[in-house]
Design an enzyme around this catalytic site. Structure first.
Site, PDB file in Angstrom:
ATOM      1  N   ASN A   1       1.450   3.378  -3.110  1.00 48.12           N
ATOM      2  CA  ASN A   1       2.137   3.568  -4.361  1.00 48.12           C
ATOM      3  C   ASN A   1       1.480   4.890  -4.823  1.00 48.12           C
ATOM      4  O   ASN A   1       2.259   5.550  -5.447  1.00 48.12           O
ATOM      5  CB  ASN A   1       1.705   2.584  -5.333  1.00 48.12           C
ATOM      6  CG  ASN A   1       2.309   1.033  -5.247  1.00 48.12           C
ATOM      7  OD1 ASN A   1       3.293   1.192  -4.168  1.00 48.12           O
ATOM      8  ND2 ASN A   1       1.983   0.155  -5.552  1.00 48.12           N
TER       9      ASN A   1
ATOM     10  N   SER B   1      -6.727  -5.979  -6.219  1.00 47.11           N
ATOM     11  CA  SER B   1      -7.970  -6.509  -5.594  1.00 47.11           C
ATOM     12  C   SER B   1      -9.165  -6.584  -6.317  1.00 47.11           C
ATOM     13  O   SER B   1      -9.148  -6.039  -7.233  1.00 47.11           O
ATOM     14  CB  SER B   1      -8.181  -6.039  -4.204  1.00 47.11           C
ATOM     15  OG  SER B   1      -8.842  -4.473  -4.446  1.00 47.11           O
TER      16      SER B   1
ATOM     17  N   ASN C   1     -10.207  -3.305  -6.679  1.00 50.39           N
ATOM     18  CA  ASN C   1      -9.442  -2.175  -7.548  1.00 50.39           C
ATOM     19  C   ASN C   1      -9.854  -1.957  -8.890  1.00 50.39           C
ATOM     20  O   ASN C   1      -9.508  -0.763  -9.592  1.00 50.39           O
ATOM     21  CB  ASN C   1      -7.959  -2.786  -7.680  1.00 50.39           C
ATOM     22  CG  ASN C   1      -7.187  -2.585  -6.538  1.00 50.39           C
ATOM     23  OD1 ASN C   1      -6.186  -3.270  -5.987  1.00 50.39           O
ATOM     24  ND2 ASN C   1      -7.651  -1.572  -5.410  1.00 50.39           N
TER      25      ASN C   1
ATOM     26  N   ASP D   1       0.884  -1.182   0.067  1.00 54.68           N
ATOM     27  CA  ASP D   1      -0.042  -0.024  -0.038  1.00 54.68           C
ATOM     28  C   ASP D   1       0.857   1.475  -0.116  1.00 54.68           C
ATOM     29  O   ASP D   1       1.851   1.474   0.565  1.00 54.68           O
ATOM     30  CB  ASP D   1      -1.096  -0.098   1.327  1.00 54.68           C
ATOM     31  CG  ASP D   1      -2.131   0.918   1.146  1.00 54.68           C
ATOM     32  OD1 ASP D   1      -2.190   1.464   0.123  1.00 54.68           O
ATOM     33  OD2 ASP D   1      -2.868   1.424   2.141  1.00 54.68           O
TER      34      ASP D   1
ATOM     35  N   ARG E   1     -11.042   1.737  -9.823  1.00 54.13           N
ATOM     36  CA  ARG E   1     -10.288   2.880 -10.099  1.00 54.13           C
ATOM     37  C   ARG E   1     -10.387   3.155 -11.548  1.00 54.13           C
ATOM     38  O   ARG E   1     -11.061   2.369 -12.320  1.00 54.13           O
ATOM     39  CB  ARG E   1      -8.655   2.455  -9.915  1.00 54.13           C
ATOM     40  CG  ARG E   1      -8.485   2.016  -8.319  1.00 54.13           C
ATOM     41  CD  ARG E   1      -7.311   1.716  -7.754  1.00 54.13           C
ATOM     42  NE  ARG E   1      -7.071   1.631  -6.432  1.00 54.13           N
ATOM     43  CZ  ARG E   1      -5.993   1.622  -5.815  1.00 54.13           C
ATOM     44  NH1 ARG E   1      -4.838   2.159  -6.141  1.00 54.13           N
ATOM     45  NH2 ARG E   1      -6.041   1.574  -4.387  1.00 54.13           N
TER      46      ARG E   1
HETATM   47  C1  FPP Z   1      -1.894   0.020  -3.404  1.00 52.90           C
HETATM   48  O1  FPP Z   1      -1.391   1.301  -3.383  1.00 52.90           O
HETATM   49  C2  FPP Z   1      -1.129  -0.605  -4.409  1.00 52.90           C
HETATM   50  C3  FPP Z   1      -1.880  -1.564  -5.493  1.00 52.90           C
HETATM   51  C4  FPP Z   1      -3.573  -1.378  -5.636  1.00 52.90           C
HETATM   52  C5  FPP Z   1      -0.989  -2.024  -6.569  1.00 52.90           C
HETATM   53  C6  FPP Z   1       0.112  -2.866  -5.858  1.00 52.90           C
HETATM   54  C7  FPP Z   1       0.855  -3.270  -7.081  1.00 52.90           C
HETATM   55  C8  FPP Z   1       2.203  -3.419  -6.967  1.00 52.90           C
HETATM   56  C9  FPP Z   1       2.983  -2.910  -6.123  1.00 52.90           C
HETATM   57  C10 FPP Z   1       2.742  -3.811  -8.465  1.00 52.90           C
HETATM   58  C11 FPP Z   1       3.061  -5.288  -8.211  1.00 52.90           C
HETATM   59  C12 FPP Z   1       2.393  -5.616  -9.514  1.00 52.90           C
HETATM   60  C13 FPP Z   1       2.405  -7.020  -9.950  1.00 52.90           C
HETATM   61  C14 FPP Z   1       1.910  -7.143 -11.372  1.00 52.90           C
HETATM   62  C15 FPP Z   1       3.263  -8.106  -9.365  1.00 52.90           C
HETATM   63  P1  FPP Z   1      -2.440   2.455  -3.697  1.00 52.90           P
HETATM   64  O2  FPP Z   1      -2.544   2.674  -5.183  1.00 52.90           O
HETATM   65  O3  FPP Z   1      -3.549   2.194  -3.236  1.00 52.90           O
HETATM   66  O4  FPP Z   1      -1.741   3.691  -2.796  1.00 52.90           O
HETATM   67  P2  FPP Z   1      -2.464   4.850  -1.925  1.00 52.90           P
HETATM   68  O5  FPP Z   1      -3.293   4.228  -1.027  1.00 52.90           O
HETATM   69  O6  FPP Z   1      -1.349   5.573  -1.727  1.00 52.90           O
HETATM   70  O7  FPP Z   1      -3.236   5.433  -3.007  1.00 52.90           O
END
Ligand code: FPP
Length: 233
Positions: free
Chosen positions: A15, A58, A61, A13, A64
């Protein structure tokens, strides 16, 4: 260090926030997260962990923006070789529903699982289009089918063998990490989290490095796991 967890799970979480803080598109945060996962996973197996589960996408997701969803799917299709090359002896499996995924994504998943199926130096369980509730619902449907077909007796299902009906029969989690300071499970591996030790570092996933994982291991080794009993360490 002794007391290394057998199964570590990470909710990747933060990114999006990582990217926004830098004035970048959210997708760039996923790119950085992916690159971090590639490096970090190698380190995690080196420390002696046998199973690593990650929450990469998920079922929720899909709510989004299309651009962000497409970017995450493209990441998997275009960059999976980096992941395999980095942990060449690890078996990689995907947990989650395949319906709703693009054909090229489903084909990539099959290809990765096929290339790595005989590897035995660890297991990487990528939860993709995954929901903990759907995992349990799908397991229940499969149990009902097996009962109706006479393959099993309903009285033989118990807390231990139920796991065989969950996606990829992944066992209990020992240490569950969620980065970015959020303290929720968010529908991740609900059955296997029953006795997981939880750890919620505030660092955003692209910044969660080897030293942060070491810190998680230290915290874990100081926990007193009782599994409902009162036995002391
Ligand atoms: C949550 O952060 C992250 C995700 C929904 C995607 C996680 C995926 C990766 C790290 C890449 C790995 C991918 C593969 C194909 C193995 P968020 O976007 O919810 O962050 P935020 O809470 O800061 O908005």
């Amino acid at each position: 260090m002794d007391n290394i967890p057998n199964h570590v799970a990470i909710i990747l979480d933060g990114n999006g926030r990582w990217a926004t803080k830098r004035g970048l598109k959210r997708s760039m945060g996923h790119k950085a997260g992916f690159e971090n996962l590639v490096k970090l996973s190698k380190y995690i197996y080196k420390k002696g962990v046998k199973i690593l589960s990650v929450f990469a996408f998920s079922t929720e997701n899909f709510k989004r923006d299309k651009e962000e969803v497409d970017y995450l799917m493209d990441l998997l299709v275009k960059k999976f070789k980096e992941l395999i090359d980095n942990v060449p002896e690890v078996k990689i499996v995907f947990s989650g529903r395949k319906d709703g995924l693009r054909d090229d994504v489903v084909n990539t998943i099959k290809e990765i699982e096929d290339i790595t199926k005989n590897n035995d130096k660890g297991l990487l369980n990528i939860c993709f289009n995954y929901g903990g509730k759907s995992d349990i619902v799908d397991a229940t449907k499969n149990i009902v089918n097996d009962v109706l077909e006479g393959k099993i007796n309903i009285n033989d299902i118990n807390e231990n063998n139920y796991i065989n009906y969950l996606y990829n029969s992944i066992p209990d989690i020992d240490l569950l990490i969620r980065t970015s300071g959020e303290e929720r499970i968010s529908n991740f591996m609900l059955f296997q989290s029953a006795y997981a030790e939880m750890y919620f570092p505030s660092v955003l996933f692209p910044d969660f490095k080897n030293k942060d994982f070491d810190e998680a291991l230290t915290v874990y080794s100081n926990r007193n796991r009782r599994f409902g009993g009162n036995n002391k360490k």
